[in-house]
Design a protein around this motif. Sequence first.
Motif, PDB file in Angstrom:
ATOM      1  N   ASN A   1      -6.510  -6.758  -2.050  1.00 41.85           N
ATOM      2  CA  ASN A   1      -6.728  -5.424  -1.491  1.00 41.85           C
ATOM      3  C   ASN A   1      -5.799  -5.159  -0.310  1.00 41.85           C
ATOM      4  O   ASN A   1      -5.281  -4.050  -0.145  1.00 41.85           O
ATOM      5  CB  ASN A   1      -8.189  -5.257  -1.046  1.00 41.85           C
ATOM      6  CG  ASN A   1      -9.136  -5.122  -2.228  1.00 41.85           C
ATOM      7  OD1 ASN A   1      -8.705  -4.886  -3.354  1.00 41.85           O
ATOM      8  ND2 ASN A   1     -10.420  -5.272  -1.982  1.00 41.85           N
ATOM      9  N   LYS A   2      -5.583  -6.177   0.505  1.00 36.05           N
ATOM     10  CA  LYS A   2      -4.677  -6.028   1.656  1.00 36.05           C
ATOM     11  C   LYS A   2      -3.239  -5.813   1.190  1.00 36.05           C
ATOM     12  O   LYS A   2      -2.488  -5.034   1.783  1.00 36.05           O
ATOM     13  CB  LYS A   2      -4.751  -7.269   2.551  1.00 36.05           C
ATOM     14  CG  LYS A   2      -6.098  -7.438   3.246  1.00 36.05           C
ATOM     15  CD  LYS A   2      -6.137  -8.731   4.056  1.00 36.05           C
ATOM     16  CE  LYS A   2      -7.515  -8.920   4.688  1.00 36.05           C
ATOM     17  NZ  LYS A   2      -7.624 -10.224   5.372  1.00 36.05           N
TER      18      LYS A   2
ATOM     19  N   GLN B   1       3.439   5.938  -0.260  1.00 37.41           N
ATOM     20  CA  GLN B   1       3.142   7.219   0.375  1.00 37.41           C
ATOM     21  C   GLN B   1       4.408   7.846   0.943  1.00 37.41           C
ATOM     22  O   GLN B   1       4.471   9.058   1.156  1.00 37.41           O
ATOM     23  CB  GLN B   1       2.113   7.028   1.502  1.00 37.41           C
ATOM     24  CG  GLN B   1       0.694   6.821   1.000  1.00 37.41           C
ATOM     25  CD  GLN B   1      -0.268   6.468   2.111  1.00 37.41           C
ATOM     26  OE1 GLN B   1       0.134   6.149   3.236  1.00 37.41           O
ATOM     27  NE2 GLN B   1      -1.558   6.502   1.813  1.00 37.41           N
TER      28      GLN B   1
ATOM     29  N   LEU C   1      -7.764   1.030  -9.153  1.00 33.08           N
ATOM     30  CA  LEU C   1      -6.617   1.385  -8.319  1.00 33.08           C
ATOM     31  C   LEU C   1      -6.644   2.840  -7.863  1.00 33.08           C
ATOM     32  O   LEU C   1      -5.785   3.256  -7.076  1.00 33.08           O
ATOM     33  CB  LEU C   1      -5.320   1.076  -9.059  1.00 33.08           C
ATOM     34  CG  LEU C   1      -5.039  -0.417  -9.252  1.00 33.08           C
ATOM     35  CD1 LEU C   1      -3.778  -0.626 -10.090  1.00 33.08           C
ATOM     36  CD2 LEU C   1      -4.899  -1.138  -7.910  1.00 33.08           C
TER      37      LEU C   1
ATOM     38  N   GLU D   1       0.563   0.696  -1.038  1.00 33.64           N
ATOM     39  CA  GLU D   1       0.149   2.095  -0.884  1.00 33.64           C
ATOM     40  C   GLU D   1       0.928   2.752   0.254  1.00 33.64           C
ATOM     41  O   GLU D   1       1.431   3.878   0.110  1.00 33.64           O
ATOM     42  CB  GLU D   1      -1.360   2.151  -0.601  1.00 33.64           C
ATOM     43  CG  GLU D   1      -1.913   3.548  -0.332  1.00 33.64           C
ATOM     44  CD  GLU D   1      -2.070   4.402  -1.575  1.00 33.64           C
ATOM     45  OE1 GLU D   1      -2.376   5.600  -1.424  1.00 33.64           O
ATOM     46  OE2 GLU D   1      -1.879   3.889  -2.700  1.00 33.64           O
ATOM     47  N   ASN D   2       1.048   2.052   1.353  1.00 38.15           N
ATOM     48  CA  ASN D   2       1.775   2.586   2.506  1.00 38.15           C
ATOM     49  C   ASN D   2       3.238   2.866   2.155  1.00 38.15           C
ATOM     50  O   ASN D   2       3.806   3.891   2.550  1.00 38.15           O
ATOM     51  CB  ASN D   2       1.686   1.598   3.670  1.00 38.15           C
ATOM     52  CG  ASN D   2       2.352   2.122   4.920  1.00 38.15           C
ATOM     53  OD1 ASN D   2       2.061   3.228   5.365  1.00 38.15           O
ATOM     54  ND2 ASN D   2       3.257   1.346   5.488  1.00 38.15           N
TER      55      ASN D   2
ATOM     56  N   ILE E   1      -0.582   4.578  -5.342  1.00 44.18           N
ATOM     57  CA  ILE E   1      -0.338   3.586  -6.400  1.00 44.18           C
ATOM     58  C   ILE E   1      -0.728   4.159  -7.753  1.00 44.18           C
ATOM     59  O   ILE E   1       0.004   4.013  -8.741  1.00 44.18           O
ATOM     60  CB  ILE E   1      -1.113   2.279  -6.122  1.00 44.18           C
ATOM     61  CG1 ILE E   1      -0.558   1.569  -4.884  1.00 44.18           C
ATOM     62  CG2 ILE E   1      -1.055   1.350  -7.342  1.00 44.18           C
ATOM     63  CD1 ILE E   1      -1.294   0.295  -4.499  1.00 44.18           C
TER      64      ILE E   1
ATOM     65  N   PHE F   1      -2.425  -4.468  -1.708  1.00 44.66           N
ATOM     66  CA  PHE F   1      -2.389  -3.111  -2.267  1.00 44.66           C
ATOM     67  C   PHE F   1      -2.246  -2.076  -1.154  1.00 44.66           C
ATOM     68  O   PHE F   1      -1.563  -1.058  -1.329  1.00 44.66           O
ATOM     69  CB  PHE F   1      -3.648  -2.825  -3.083  1.00 44.66           C
ATOM     70  CG  PHE F   1      -3.799  -3.671  -4.318  1.00 44.66           C
ATOM     71  CD1 PHE F   1      -2.706  -4.271  -4.929  1.00 44.66           C
ATOM     72  CD2 PHE F   1      -5.051  -3.873  -4.896  1.00 44.66           C
ATOM     73  CE1 PHE F   1      -2.852  -5.055  -6.071  1.00 44.66           C
ATOM     74  CE2 PHE F   1      -5.208  -4.646  -6.024  1.00 44.66           C
ATOM     75  CZ  PHE F   1      -4.106  -5.239  -6.622  1.00 44.66           C
ATOM     76  N   ASP F   2      -2.879  -2.336  -0.016  1.00 47.55           N
ATOM     77  CA  ASP F   2      -2.740  -1.427   1.131  1.00 47.55           C
ATOM     78  C   ASP F   2      -1.275  -1.331   1.558  1.00 47.55           C
ATOM     79  O   ASP F   2      -0.790  -0.241   1.892  1.00 47.55           O
ATOM     80  CB  ASP F   2      -3.581  -1.919   2.318  1.00 47.55           C
ATOM     81  CG  ASP F   2      -5.084  -1.742   2.105  1.00 47.55           C
ATOM     82  OD1 ASP F   2      -5.477  -0.964   1.213  1.00 47.55           O
ATOM     83  OD2 ASP F   2      -5.852  -2.396   2.841  1.00 47.55           O
ATOM     84  N   GLN F   3      -0.578  -2.469   1.542  1.00 55.21           N
ATOM     85  CA  GLN F   3       0.838  -2.467   1.928  1.00 55.21           C
ATOM     86  C   GLN F   3       1.681  -1.665   0.938  1.00 55.21           C
ATOM     87  O   GLN F   3       2.556  -0.889   1.332  1.00 55.21           O
ATOM     88  CB  GLN F   3       1.352  -3.905   2.009  1.00 55.21           C
ATOM     89  CG  GLN F   3       0.753  -4.696   3.165  1.00 55.21           C
ATOM     90  CD  GLN F   3       1.160  -6.159   3.104  1.00 55.21           C
ATOM     91  OE1 GLN F   3       0.584  -6.959   2.392  1.00 55.21           O
ATOM     92  NE2 GLN F   3       2.187  -6.501   3.864  1.00 55.21           N
TER      93      GLN F   3
ATOM     94  N   GLY G   1      -8.554   3.858  -5.849  1.00 53.24           N
ATOM     95  CA  GLY G   1      -8.799   3.737  -4.415  1.00 53.24           C
ATOM     96  C   GLY G   1      -7.519   3.756  -3.604  1.00 53.24           C
ATOM     97  O   GLY G   1      -7.559   3.869  -2.375  1.00 53.24           O
ATOM     98  N   TRP G   2      -6.382   3.640  -4.304  1.00 46.17           N
ATOM     99  CA  TRP G   2      -5.064   3.721  -3.679  1.00 46.17           C
ATOM    100  C   TRP G   2      -4.302   4.839  -4.399  1.00 46.17           C
ATOM    101  O   TRP G   2      -3.574   4.583  -5.362  1.00 46.17           O
ATOM    102  CB  TRP G   2      -4.333   2.394  -3.802  1.00 46.17           C
ATOM    103  CG  TRP G   2      -4.968   1.265  -3.040  1.00 46.17           C
ATOM    104  CD1 TRP G   2      -4.717   0.903  -1.739  1.00 46.17           C
ATOM    105  CD2 TRP G   2      -5.973   0.347  -3.508  1.00 46.17           C
ATOM    106  NE1 TRP G   2      -5.486  -0.178  -1.374  1.00 46.17           N
ATOM    107  CE2 TRP G   2      -6.276  -0.537  -2.446  1.00 46.17           C
ATOM    108  CE3 TRP G   2      -6.661   0.189  -4.716  1.00 46.17           C
ATOM    109  CZ2 TRP G   2      -7.211  -1.552  -2.552  1.00 46.17           C
ATOM    110  CZ3 TRP G   2      -7.604  -0.820  -4.830  1.00 46.17           C
ATOM    111  CH2 TRP G   2      -7.870  -1.680  -3.760  1.00 46.17           C
TER     112      TRP G   2
END
Length: 202
Positions: free
Chosen positions: A130-131, A141, A172, A137-138, A178, A133-135, A174-175
Amino acid sequence: MKLYFAPETCSFSPHIVLHELGLPFDLVKVNNQTKQTSDGKDFLTINPKGYVAALQLANGEVLTEGVAILQYLADLKPEAGLAPINGSWERVRLQEMLNFITSEIHAGLSPLFNAEIPEEVKLLFKTKLNKRFDQIENTLQRRDYLLGDAFTVADAYLFTVLQWTRFFAIDLNGWPAIAAYLERIRLRPSVQAALQREAAFH
């Protein structure tokens, strides 16, 4: 060239790239359990490591490891722009991204396929993913693809491994960046062509 593949594995990324480049190649399916190929060979004689992808060249050499295959293919037709020029700073950034995908995303998802790993351990893997995926996603964006405005071999690889999330109840959506990125890549003619060609083996 001859690409050895198995369904739902990382071999899908070089398959996408071969279609992106418009290069002629034979496609050979590997049974991951028996290690027999669809053309009647023992896959272990082709790649003693026993896993796909493997790319057999016209001179008989066999290249393995996805990130090596992807870069080799991109360099066969540099004008297609699927990888920055060797020796450039942008190429180093591509290698950085490919290593991130292989060590953090690919290697993070792979253990989830193992039925012997307890659920609480799998949860630890998912939390770490998840962490990551956050990267991603950033990054997405701010731009359409991992390295900027253009599709590269890194996108073929990330698209391929992120397809596995559906096997593990990882949503996914949630992102959002992505999710939109994956849909954008899914619609590429190269992806559709690779899906159709692999489906012909079923």
